[in-house]
Design an enzyme around this catalytic site. Structure first.
Site, PDB file in Angstrom:
ATOM      1  N   ASN A  81      49.652  -6.058 -62.744  1.00 44.55           N
ATOM      2  CA  ASN A  81      48.249  -6.125 -63.167  1.00 44.55           C
ATOM      3  C   ASN A  81      47.443  -7.147 -62.356  1.00 44.55           C
ATOM      4  O   ASN A  81      46.327  -6.859 -61.910  1.00 44.55           O
ATOM      5  CB  ASN A  81      48.163  -6.458 -64.660  1.00 44.55           C
ATOM      6  CG  ASN A  81      48.815  -5.387 -65.521  1.00 44.55           C
ATOM      7  OD1 ASN A  81      49.194  -4.336 -65.011  1.00 44.55           O
ATOM      8  ND2 ASN A  81      48.952  -5.637 -66.805  1.00 44.55           N
ATOM      9  N   THR A  97       0.427   7.997 -46.932  1.00 46.71           N
ATOM     10  CA  THR A  97       0.707   7.779 -48.350  1.00 46.71           C
ATOM     11  C   THR A  97       0.503   9.145 -48.985  1.00 46.71           C
ATOM     12  O   THR A  97      -0.352   9.929 -48.535  1.00 46.71           O
ATOM     13  CB  THR A  97      -0.246   6.746 -48.997  1.00 46.71           C
ATOM     14  OG1 THR A  97      -1.591   7.201 -48.837  1.00 46.71           O
ATOM     15  CG2 THR A  97      -0.126   5.366 -48.340  1.00 46.71           C
ATOM     16  N   HIS A  98       1.329   9.455 -49.969  1.00 50.68           N
ATOM     17  CA  HIS A  98       1.308  10.799 -50.590  1.00 50.68           C
ATOM     18  C   HIS A  98       1.507  11.903 -49.548  1.00 50.68           C
ATOM     19  O   HIS A  98       1.027  13.018 -49.724  1.00 50.68           O
ATOM     20  CB  HIS A  98       0.003  11.060 -51.360  1.00 50.68           C
ATOM     21  CG  HIS A  98      -0.438   9.917 -52.218  1.00 50.68           C
ATOM     22  ND1 HIS A  98      -0.038   9.766 -53.525  1.00 50.68           N
ATOM     23  CD2 HIS A  98      -1.214   8.830 -51.935  1.00 50.68           C
ATOM     24  CE1 HIS A  98      -0.554   8.658 -54.024  1.00 50.68           C
ATOM     25  NE2 HIS A  98      -1.269   8.065 -53.080  1.00 50.68           N
ATOM     26  N   SER A 115      22.692  26.845 -34.485  1.00 51.23           N
ATOM     27  CA  SER A 115      22.933  27.839 -35.519  1.00 51.23           C
ATOM     28  C   SER A 115      23.815  28.938 -34.942  1.00 51.23           C
ATOM     29  O   SER A 115      23.710  29.267 -33.759  1.00 51.23           O
ATOM     30  CB  SER A 115      21.597  28.414 -35.978  1.00 51.23           C
ATOM     31  OG  SER A 115      21.798  29.682 -36.570  1.00 51.23           O
ATOM     32  N   LYS A 158      17.817  27.346 -32.484  1.00 50.83           N
ATOM     33  CA  LYS A 158      17.874  26.216 -33.413  1.00 50.83           C
ATOM     34  C   LYS A 158      18.582  24.980 -32.866  1.00 50.83           C
ATOM     35  O   LYS A 158      19.578  25.074 -32.174  1.00 50.83           O
ATOM     36  CB  LYS A 158      18.613  26.644 -34.709  1.00 50.83           C
ATOM     37  CG  LYS A 158      17.854  27.630 -35.562  1.00 50.83           C
ATOM     38  CD  LYS A 158      16.579  27.080 -36.156  1.00 50.83           C
ATOM     39  CE  LYS A 158      16.835  26.109 -37.274  1.00 50.83           C
ATOM     40  NZ  LYS A 158      17.460  26.732 -38.448  1.00 50.83           N
ATOM     41  N   ASN A 198      19.538  21.633 -35.065  1.00 49.31           N
ATOM     42  CA  ASN A 198      19.398  21.088 -36.413  1.00 49.31           C
ATOM     43  C   ASN A 198      19.821  19.620 -36.498  1.00 49.31           C
ATOM     44  O   ASN A 198      20.828  19.235 -35.923  1.00 49.31           O
ATOM     45  CB  ASN A 198      20.253  21.894 -37.392  1.00 49.31           C
ATOM     46  CG  ASN A 198      19.845  23.350 -37.432  1.00 49.31           C
ATOM     47  OD1 ASN A 198      18.665  23.681 -37.295  1.00 49.31           O
ATOM     48  ND2 ASN A 198      20.806  24.229 -37.596  1.00 49.31           N
ATOM     49  N   GLU A 222      20.839  15.003 -42.167  1.00 53.00           N
ATOM     50  CA  GLU A 222      20.925  15.846 -43.370  1.00 53.00           C
ATOM     51  C   GLU A 222      22.190  15.547 -44.165  1.00 53.00           C
ATOM     52  O   GLU A 222      22.162  15.433 -45.393  1.00 53.00           O
ATOM     53  CB  GLU A 222      20.912  17.330 -42.981  1.00 53.00           C
ATOM     54  CG  GLU A 222      19.547  17.810 -42.524  1.00 53.00           C
ATOM     55  CD  GLU A 222      19.601  19.263 -42.063  1.00 53.00           C
ATOM     56  OE1 GLU A 222      19.671  20.148 -42.925  1.00 53.00           O
ATOM     57  OE2 GLU A 222      19.594  19.505 -40.846  1.00 53.00           O
ATOM     58  N   TYR A 279      44.292  -5.310 -69.274  1.00 56.14           N
ATOM     59  CA  TYR A 279      44.521  -4.214 -68.333  1.00 56.14           C
ATOM     60  C   TYR A 279      44.823  -2.920 -69.085  1.00 56.14           C
ATOM     61  O   TYR A 279      45.549  -2.901 -70.075  1.00 56.14           O
ATOM     62  CB  TYR A 279      45.700  -4.546 -67.405  1.00 56.14           C
ATOM     63  CG  TYR A 279      46.000  -3.405 -66.450  1.00 56.14           C
ATOM     64  CD1 TYR A 279      45.344  -3.303 -65.234  1.00 56.14           C
ATOM     65  CD2 TYR A 279      46.901  -2.399 -66.803  1.00 56.14           C
ATOM     66  CE1 TYR A 279      45.582  -2.239 -64.377  1.00 56.14           C
ATOM     67  CE2 TYR A 279      47.147  -1.326 -65.955  1.00 56.14           C
ATOM     68  CZ  TYR A 279      46.484  -1.246 -64.741  1.00 56.14           C
ATOM     69  OH  TYR A 279      46.709  -0.192 -63.916  1.00 56.14           O
ATOM     70  N   GLN A 321      43.548   2.275 -62.783  1.00 56.84           N
ATOM     71  CA  GLN A 321      44.082   2.877 -61.565  1.00 56.84           C
ATOM     72  C   GLN A 321      43.069   3.849 -60.952  1.00 56.84           C
ATOM     73  O   GLN A 321      43.095   4.111 -59.755  1.00 56.84           O
ATOM     74  CB  GLN A 321      45.385   3.599 -61.908  1.00 56.84           C
ATOM     75  CG  GLN A 321      46.081   4.200 -60.731  1.00 56.84           C
ATOM     76  CD  GLN A 321      47.515   4.586 -61.077  1.00 56.84           C
ATOM     77  OE1 GLN A 321      48.373   3.741 -61.262  1.00 56.84           O
ATOM     78  NE2 GLN A 321      47.764   5.868 -61.213  1.00 56.84           N
ATOM     79  N   LYS A 324      40.312   3.214 -57.711  1.00 59.40           N
ATOM     80  CA  LYS A 324      40.530   3.168 -56.263  1.00 59.40           C
ATOM     81  C   LYS A 324      39.880   4.289 -55.473  1.00 59.40           C
ATOM     82  O   LYS A 324      39.226   4.044 -54.455  1.00 59.40           O
ATOM     83  CB  LYS A 324      42.017   3.090 -55.964  1.00 59.40           C
ATOM     84  CG  LYS A 324      42.542   1.720 -56.287  1.00 59.40           C
ATOM     85  CD  LYS A 324      44.015   1.628 -56.350  1.00 59.40           C
ATOM     86  CE  LYS A 324      44.388   0.506 -57.278  1.00 59.40           C
ATOM     87  NZ  LYS A 324      44.079   0.802 -58.698  1.00 59.40           N
TER      88      LYS A 324
HETATM   89  N1  ARG Z   1      49.021   1.348 -60.021  1.00 57.11           N
HETATM   90  C1  ARG Z   1      48.466   0.458 -60.965  1.00 57.11           C
HETATM   91  C2  ARG Z   1      46.935   0.378 -60.718  1.00 57.11           C
HETATM   92  O1  ARG Z   1      46.498   0.904 -59.775  1.00 57.11           O
HETATM   93  C3  ARG Z   1      49.066  -0.876 -60.827  1.00 57.11           C
HETATM   94  C4  ARG Z   1      49.118  -1.678 -62.088  1.00 57.11           C
HETATM   95  C5  ARG Z   1      49.932  -0.984 -63.097  1.00 57.11           C
HETATM   96  N2  ARG Z   1      50.283  -1.802 -64.195  1.00 57.11           N
HETATM   97  C6  ARG Z   1      50.882  -1.302 -65.234  1.00 57.11           C
HETATM   98  N3  ARG Z   1      51.246  -2.088 -66.162  1.00 57.11           N
HETATM   99  N4  ARG Z   1      51.046  -0.011 -65.395  1.00 57.11           N
HETATM  100  O2  ARG Z   1      46.189  -0.197 -61.479  1.00 57.11           O
END
Ligand code: ARG
Length: 465
Positions: free
Chosen positions: A117, A162-163, A284, A290, A292, A297, A324, A329, A332
Site C-alpha cells: 500500500n 469577438t463572437h 483524403s 484535400k 486535412n 483535429e 487503502y 489500483q 493507474k
Molecule cells: N496493485 C496494487 C495497486 O495498484 C498494489 C497494492 C495492493 N495492496 C493490497 N493490499 N492489495 O494499488
C-alpha cells in the site's frame, strides 16, 4: 526450505483454502499496466533497503545482496528478458519474487516494515514526478517555438474577432502570445502540483505505520522527496495529487484544443490565413484535392479522453473510506493515458509550431473588411472632445452608410465623413489605417508591434531562467 513464496501463485496462500479462479486472477491483476513503474519500484525498494540496513533492521550483507539482485533485475527488464507473470498480480510482487529467486532470504527480508500500500503510493509519486519534469520541459519547448512564430509576425495584421465577428485589427504575434500566456499558467500549475506529488508515503506500511525503528526522513532524502506524508492513513489512501495532475492536464489540453480549433479555421481555404506543413496533415482517400489538418483535429478530440480520465479519478475516490482499498489500483490506467496523451500532444505541437506558415496578404485583406477600425474613429472623435456615447453613435451611422454603399470607412472622403461629425479633419485617415490602429494600442498587454516585441523579450528572459 519451504515457504509461502515457493508456490508462485499464492503469495498469501496459508490463509486460503482454495486458489482464486483464472478469471478473478485476471480481473484483480495489474501487472500488465503497472509494470511501467518498474524502475521506480526498484528505486523505492533500494532506498527502503538502504534505510533498513542503516537502522540495523537488516544486515549489510542482505542489503548488498538486494542491491546486486536489483541490478540484475533492472538489466533483465531493460533487455526485455524479464518474465512478467499474471500469477504474481502486480509489478511489486513480480520484482520481489524474482529478487528472492536471485538472492534468497535477503529478498524475503526486503518487505520488512512496508506494505504494497505504501509501496505503490511511492511508486506512483516517483513516476509522476518524472512525468511532470518531462511535461514541463515540453511546455517550455512549445512556448519557445511559439515565441519564434510570434516574433516573426509581430507586425503582421489580421482581424481580431469577438463572437466570431470582425472586431478590431490585431497583430498575429499578439494573438500567438495569448497562447504563450496560457501555457505559462499551465507550467505554473504543473510545478505547483509537483510540490504535493513530491512527498514520501513509504513508512505508512499497510495503514498504521510499522513497529520497526524506521527512518522515514532518510528514505525521503534518498529519493529526493521534499517531505514525508505526515499521516499514515492519508499516505496510503491519498490520490489527490493524481487528480490535481489530471486537472492540470485537462486545462493544458483545453488550451491545445482551443488553439487547434483556430488552426483548423485559419487553414480552411475559405479563410486561408495559414498553412500547416504537410507532415502534420493527411489527404483524403476519395477527394484528391484535400489536405486535412489531422493533427489539430485529433488533439481537439483527445481532449475528451483526458477530461474523461479526470472524471474517472474523481469518481474513483469519492466513495472510498480510509485507508487503502483495492479500488485504488484503478488509478493507474487513466493516469498513464493522460501522461501519454499529453506528452505526445505537446511534443507534436512544439514541432508543428515551426511548421505553420502565415499568409499576411489574406490576413490583411480580411482585416480590411468588417470595419475593424470603427472603434479607432470613435476614439478619434472622443479625443476631439465628443462624449464617447455620441462618438459611438456617429460612427455607427457612418458604418451603416458604408454597408449600404458597400464601402470601407477609409474609402469615404473627408467631406463625406464630416456629415457624421464636423469634428473630423484630414488627420482622420491616420487612425483609419490598420497600422495606425494597432500601433495606437501601445501599453502593457496591448497589440502594438512594439509591445509585442517587449512581451517577447520579457517571456524569453523568463524562459531562460
Ligand atoms: N496493485 C496494487 C495497486 O495498484 C498494489 C497494492 C495492493 N495492496 C493490497 N493490499 N492489495 O494499488
Amino acid at each position: 526450505m519451504t515457504s509461502q513464496f515457493s508456490k508462485k501463485s499464492e503469495a498469501w496462500s496459508a490463509r486460503f483454502s482454495e486458489p482464486v479462479s483464472d478469471l478473478v486472477k485476471r480481473y484483480t491483476a495489474s501487472v500488465f499496466f503497472d509494470n511501467r513503474m518498474a524502475t521506480f519500484d526498484i528505486q523505492g525498494s533500494l532506498a527502503h533497503a538502504e534505510m533498513l540496513q542503516a537502522q540495523s533492521i537488516i544486515s549489510a550483507e542482505d542489503y548488498a545482496a538486494i542491491q546486486k539482485g536489483m541490478a540484475q533485475i533492472s538489466a533483465e527488464i531493460e533487455s526485455g528478458q524479464f518474465e512478467w507473470l499474471l500469477d504474481l498480480e502486480d509489478v511489486h510482487l513480480n520484482i520481489e519474487k524474482r529478487l528472492t529467486e536471485l538472492v534468497g532470504d535477503a529478498g524475503k527480508r526486503l518487505h520488512t516494515g512496508r506494505s504494497r500500500n505504501d509501496q505503490v503510493a511511492t511508486d506512483i509519486r516517483l513516476y509522476m514526478r518524472n512525468a511532470i519534469d518531462q511535461i514541463l520541459e515540453l511546455i517550455t519547448q512549445f512556448r519557445l517555438a511559439l515565441l519564434d512564430l510570434a516574433e516573426k509576425h509581430s507586425d503582421t495584421i489580421l482581424p481580431g474577432f469577438t463572437h466570431m465577428q470582425v472586431a478590431q485589427p490585431i497583430t498575429f504575434g499578439h494573438h500567438i502570445l495569448a497562447y504563450v500566456e496560457m501555457f505559462g499558467r499551465d507550467a505554473e500549475r504543473m510545478l505547483d502540483c509537483r510540490k504535493r506529488v513530491n512527498r514520501l508515503p513509504l513508512g505508512a506500511a499497510a495503514l498504521a505505520g510499522t513497529s520497526f525503528p524506521i527512518d522515514r526522513l532518510r528514505v525521503a532524502k534518498t529519493l529526493g522527496f521534499e517531505d514525508v506524508c505526515h499521516n499514515s492513513l492519508d499516505a496510503v489512501s491519498d490520490r489527490d495529487f493524481a487528480i490535481e495532475f489530471c486537472a492540470a492536464a485537462s486545462l493544458i489540453m483545453t488550451h491545445i484544443s482551443r488553439m487547434s480549433e483556430e488552426l483548423i479555421i485559419w487553414m480552411s481555404p475559405r479563410i486561408g490565413f495559414i498553412d500547416i506543413a504537410d507532415r502534420f496533415c493527411t489527404g483524403s482517400s476519395i477527394m484528391p484535392q484535400k489536405k486535412n489538418p489531422d493533427v489539430p483535429e485529433l488533439a481537439r478530440g483527445k481532449t475528451g479522453r483526458v477530461n474523461g480520465n479526470l472524471i474517472s479519478l474523481l469518481t474513483l475516490m469519492k466513495g472510498q473510506p480510509l485507508a487503502y482499498n483495492k479500488d485504488n489500483q484503478e488509478d493507474k490506467e487513466p493516469l498513464f493515458d493522460t501522461v501519454d496523451t499529453l506528452v505526445d500532444t505537446l511534443r507534436i505541437f512544439a514541432d508543428m509550431a515551426t511548421g505553420i506558415s502565415v499568409k499576411p496578404d489574406a490576413m490583411r485583406a480580411a482585416a480590411l473588411q468588417g470595419y475593424a477600425t470603427a472603434t479607432d474613429l470613435a476614439d478619434y472623435l472622443v479625443k476631439k472632445g465628443l462624449p464617447f456615447r455620441d462618438a459611438h453613435e456617429a460612427v455607427a451611422l457612418a458604418v451603416r452608410t458604408c454597408v449600404e454603399r458597400n464601402q470601407d470607412l477609409s474609402d469615404l472622403s473627408v467631406e463625406e465623413l464630416q456629415v457624421f461629425s464636423p469634428l473630423i479633419t484630414p488627420d482622420v485617415f491616420a487612425v483609419l489605417t490598420l497600422e495606425g490602429s494597432v500601433a495606437a494600442r501601445n501599453h502593457i498587454g496591448g497589440t502594438a508591434p512594439s509591445q509585442v516585441r517587449l512581451a517577447i523579450a520579457r517571456l524569453r528572459q523568463q524562459l531562460s531562467k
